[in-house]
Design a protein around this motif. Structure first.
Motif, PDB file in Angstrom:
ATOM      1  N   THR A  53       0.985  -1.180   0.006  1.00 55.31           N
ATOM      2  CA  THR A  53       0.048   0.136  -0.083  1.00 55.31           C
ATOM      3  C   THR A  53       0.957   1.322   0.091  1.00 55.31           C
ATOM      4  O   THR A  53       0.606   2.213  -0.725  1.00 55.31           O
ATOM      5  N   MET A  54       1.923   1.251   0.681  1.00 56.83           N
ATOM      6  CA  MET A  54       2.886   2.398   0.812  1.00 56.83           C
ATOM      7  C   MET A  54       3.553   2.730  -0.430  1.00 56.83           C
ATOM      8  O   MET A  54       3.451   3.649  -0.919  1.00 56.83           O
ATOM      9  N   ILE A  55       3.866   1.651  -1.089  1.00 59.89           N
ATOM     10  CA  ILE A  55       4.581   1.881  -2.420  1.00 59.89           C
ATOM     11  C   ILE A  55       3.474   2.263  -3.519  1.00 59.89           C
ATOM     12  O   ILE A  55       3.736   3.234  -4.198  1.00 59.89           O
ATOM     13  N   ASN A  56       2.419   1.646  -3.322  1.00 61.74           N
ATOM     14  CA  ASN A  56       1.354   2.073  -4.252  1.00 61.74           C
ATOM     15  C   ASN A  56       0.891   3.616  -4.097  1.00 61.74           C
ATOM     16  O   ASN A  56       0.903   4.370  -5.070  1.00 61.74           O
ATOM     17  N   ASN A  57       1.008   3.836  -2.768  1.00 61.96           N
ATOM     18  CA  ASN A  57       0.736   5.355  -2.533  1.00 61.96           C
ATOM     19  C   ASN A  57       1.859   6.405  -3.223  1.00 61.96           C
ATOM     20  O   ASN A  57       1.442   7.487  -3.320  1.00 61.96           O
ATOM     21  N   TYR A  58       2.990   5.812  -2.870  1.00 60.88           N
ATOM     22  CA  TYR A  58       4.197   6.555  -3.344  1.00 60.88           C
ATOM     23  C   TYR A  58       3.952   6.793  -5.047  1.00 60.88           C
ATOM     24  O   TYR A  58       4.281   8.032  -5.359  1.00 60.88           O
ATOM     25  N   ALA A  59       3.519   5.700  -5.674  1.00 59.94           N
ATOM     26  CA  ALA A  59       3.659   5.845  -6.882  1.00 59.94           C
ATOM     27  C   ALA A  59       2.393   6.666  -7.304  1.00 59.94           C
ATOM     28  O   ALA A  59       2.425   7.668  -8.156  1.00 59.94           O
ATOM     29  N   LYS A  60       1.151   6.417  -6.832  1.00 64.65           N
ATOM     30  CA  LYS A  60      -0.070   7.450  -7.101  1.00 64.65           C
ATOM     31  C   LYS A  60       0.237   8.644  -6.944  1.00 64.65           C
ATOM     32  O   LYS A  60      -0.054   9.598  -7.550  1.00 64.65           O
ATOM     33  N   ALA A  61       1.067   9.151  -5.981  1.00 62.16           N
ATOM     34  CA  ALA A  61       1.197  10.581  -5.449  1.00 62.16           C
ATOM     35  C   ALA A  61       2.687  11.137  -6.392  1.00 62.16           C
ATOM     36  O   ALA A  61       3.031  12.353  -6.355  1.00 62.16           O
ATOM     37  N   LYS A  62       3.061  10.235  -7.226  1.00 59.69           N
ATOM     38  CA  LYS A  62       3.987  10.614  -8.041  1.00 59.69           C
ATOM     39  C   LYS A  62       5.399  10.876  -7.325  1.00 59.69           C
ATOM     40  O   LYS A  62       6.200  11.928  -7.900  1.00 59.69           O
TER      41      LYS A  62
END
Length: 190
Positions: A53-62
């Motif tokens: 989830t953290m990694i996906n959030n980092y990717a979504k937040a660019k």
């Protein structure tokens, strides 16, 4: 009296991901998580260092340049390491502002030597740890010298209380300075 050496030992200040810890081959998300868990996990805690989830959030937040084929390059892992270190003090938006220029350079320049930049980051961390140890001892000494030792019953508690307040105060001062720099950070395309 606070035992500084015991406190420093409990902090595990030597934990970091070195360049040689990062494989030259691209990794899947689970492998990235395992790398971070192996380096940063506390043996006495169930707290997750890094999650999907953290990694996906980092990717979504660019915070990361785009990931290809669900694999993370060495450059991605370096960025995730930087994010890991920044997230303790900065908001996601501040981290994005801070790393925006680096992400653009990585995405646009194949020849960017991020290894040298990361090595500089690691060297700065080493120096900070050395300075921190000295500063921590100095702060404890300051607190001890200010307390009236005639009140032995509560001396240890008051010493801990004032040390906590001092450490938090210094932390807040550094955090404010970092936030001011984030507000002023400028990335110029060259």
């Amino acid at each position: 009296m606070i035992k500084i050496n015991d406190l420093i030992e409990k902090l595990d200040l030597d934990k970091k991901i070195e360049l040689e810890d990062i494989p030259e081959i691209d990794l899947y998300m689970d492998q990235v998580i395992q790398l971070f868990d192996n380096k940063f996990a506390k043996t006495d805690s169930d707290e997750k260092i890094l999650t999907k989830t953290m990694i996906n959030n980092y990717a979504k937040a660019k915070l990361l340049f785009p990931i290809k084929n669900k694999k993370y390059t060495k450059k991605h892992i370096i960025l995730i390491s930087l994010i890991y270190h920044l997230k303790g003090a900065l908001s996601i938006n501040d981290i994005k502002d801070t790393l925006n220029g680096l992400n653009k350079k990585i995405h646009e320049e194949d020849d960017l030597n991020i290894d040298d930049l990361y090595n500089s980051f690691l060297e700065i961390n080493e120096r900070n740890v050395t300075n921190f140890k000295t500063d921590l001892q100095s702060r404890v000494n300051d607190v001890s010298s200010l307390l009236n030792e005639s009140d032995q019953k509560d001396l240890e508690y008051f010493e801990q209380l004032l040390c906590i307040a001092s450490f938090v105060n210094i932390s807040n001062l550094y955090k404010s300075a970092a936030e001011k720099l984030v507000a002023e950070i400028q990335f110029k395309d060259k």
